[in-house]
Design an enzyme around this catalytic site. Structure first.
Site, PDB file in Angstrom:
ATOM      1  N   GLU A 210       1.030  18.278  18.859  1.00  0.00           N
ATOM      2  CA  GLU A 210       0.345  18.331  20.047  1.00  0.00           C
ATOM      3  C   GLU A 210      -1.013  19.050  20.156  1.00  0.00           C
ATOM      4  OE1 GLU A 210       0.998  16.414  22.364  1.00  0.00           O
ATOM      5  OE2 GLU A 210       3.247  16.009  21.864  1.00  0.00           O
ATOM      6  N   HIS A 219      -1.970   9.208  17.013  1.00  0.00           N
ATOM      7  CA  HIS A 219      -0.506   9.027  16.655  1.00  0.00           C
ATOM      8  C   HIS A 219      -1.099   8.199  15.319  1.00  0.00           C
ATOM      9  CE1 HIS A 219       1.232   9.656  20.405  1.00  0.00           C
ATOM     10  NE2 HIS A 219       1.680  10.630  19.689  1.00  0.00           N
ATOM     11  N   ASP A 272      11.372  17.514  13.299  1.00  0.00           N
ATOM     12  CA  ASP A 272      10.410  18.593  12.756  1.00  0.00           C
ATOM     13  C   ASP A 272      10.611  19.027  11.188  1.00  0.00           C
ATOM     14  OD1 ASP A 272       9.702  19.172  15.193  1.00  0.00           O
ATOM     15  OD2 ASP A 272      10.143  21.217  15.289  1.00  0.00           O
TER      16      ASP A 272
END
Length: 297
Positions: A210, A219, A272
């Site tokens: 972010e 993106h 992640d």
């Protein structure tokens, strides 16, 4: 715990980001935002062709404020959890994250230090009556809706930590938008590496993603459901759409073989543990933003 509270406490099965929905709304509502975005793209193009090397850039330290908006004890994240997130941001933006070694060989030479660092200068906490917030109305950034406004957004990066609904892990405002809503919002279950952070979003990469948007990164697939989109970054391969979870290299779309999608880039939608890198041209976009609409940082 109520049924509604159970819903807001659950993590989505895969990454989802609300930034582009916020972005499209701002483009429609604020003509000056459209103009600033257009100017920034021109400035970015000039910087890209200037021959400037990332290694020659001065390190910029961004003063960072964390706004914790909580209803439950779990949402009131600890100082240790906040510090863990700042540590991740500094490692990822410096390309000193240990897992960068997992970047596939063809792209190892593209891994680049942004020369941006983050310094935590203030933590503000607010008890709210709201069960959760949504990216649709920026309610967490407004006192009237149970949130709190940003602290000096022209000179500070504001991070909000709260319960988010609608399967959104976080969202950001692109540069050039209204100062009253400027900053980054992160779900308390995807913030930092300790405490309330939950797998597979417990390595602090939601904030890395972010904050990338906050510095004008798109993106990786260009936000189209086919091969027609672009993230406006020359050294990231064109891809058909987002990648999720933990893909296997190579994942080929849009005739981008033999290496395929750069799914391990921070601006994709993987877990992640599967994202490790920014590229040199992504760094150019971020630095053009720091020289332009975010120069106050």
């Amino acid at each position: 715990m109520s049924t509604r509270s159970r819903r807001t406490a659950a993590l989505p099965p895969r990454r989802s980001c609300g930034t582009m929905a916020v972005h499209m709304s701002l483009l429609e509502r604020y003509p000056q935002f459209r103009a600033r975005q257009f100017q920034l793209e021109q400035d970015t193009a000039r910087l890209r062709t200037s021959g400037l090397r990332a290694a020659d850039l001065r390190v910029r330290t961004v003063k960072t404020v964390v706004n914790v908006v909580y209803k439950t004890d779990a949402q009131n994240v600890s100082m240790a959890q906040i510090r863990s997130q700042i540590t991740v941001l500094n490692r990822d933006f410096a390309a000193r994250n240990p897992d960068r070694s997992k970047v596939p060989t063809p792209w190892k030479g593209l891994v680049t230090d942004t020369r941006v660092r983050f310094k935590l200068v203030k933590v503000i906490r607010k008890l709210t009556r709201k069960d959760s917030f949504t990216d649709q109305d920026n309610g967490v950034k407004k006192a009237a809706s149970g949130g709190m406004p940003p602290y000096r957004p022209e000179s500070h990066l504001n991070l909000w930590v709260c319960a988010l609904r609608d399967s959104v892990l976080g969202y950001a405002q692109f540069p050039g938008g209204p100062s009253a809503t400027d900053g980054v919002v992160i779900h308390y279950l995807a913030f930092g590496t300790l405490g309330s952070a939950r797998s597979p979003f417990n390595k602090g990469r939601t904030a890395t993603h972010e904050v990338g948007h906050y510095f004008n990164l798109r993106h990786i697939w260009g936000d189209t459901p086919d091969c027609s989109g672009s993230d406006a970054v020359p050294d990231t391969p064109n891809s058909a759409g987002p990648n999720f979870n933990k893909p296997t290299f190579p994942t080929i779309t849009c005739n981008n073989g033999p290496n395929g999608d750069m799914f391990m880039n921070y601006m994709d939608y993987v877990d992640d543990a599967a994202m490790f890198m920014f590229t040199a041209q992504q760094v150019a976009r971020m630095r053009a933003t720091l020289a332009g609409p975010r120069s106050g940082l």
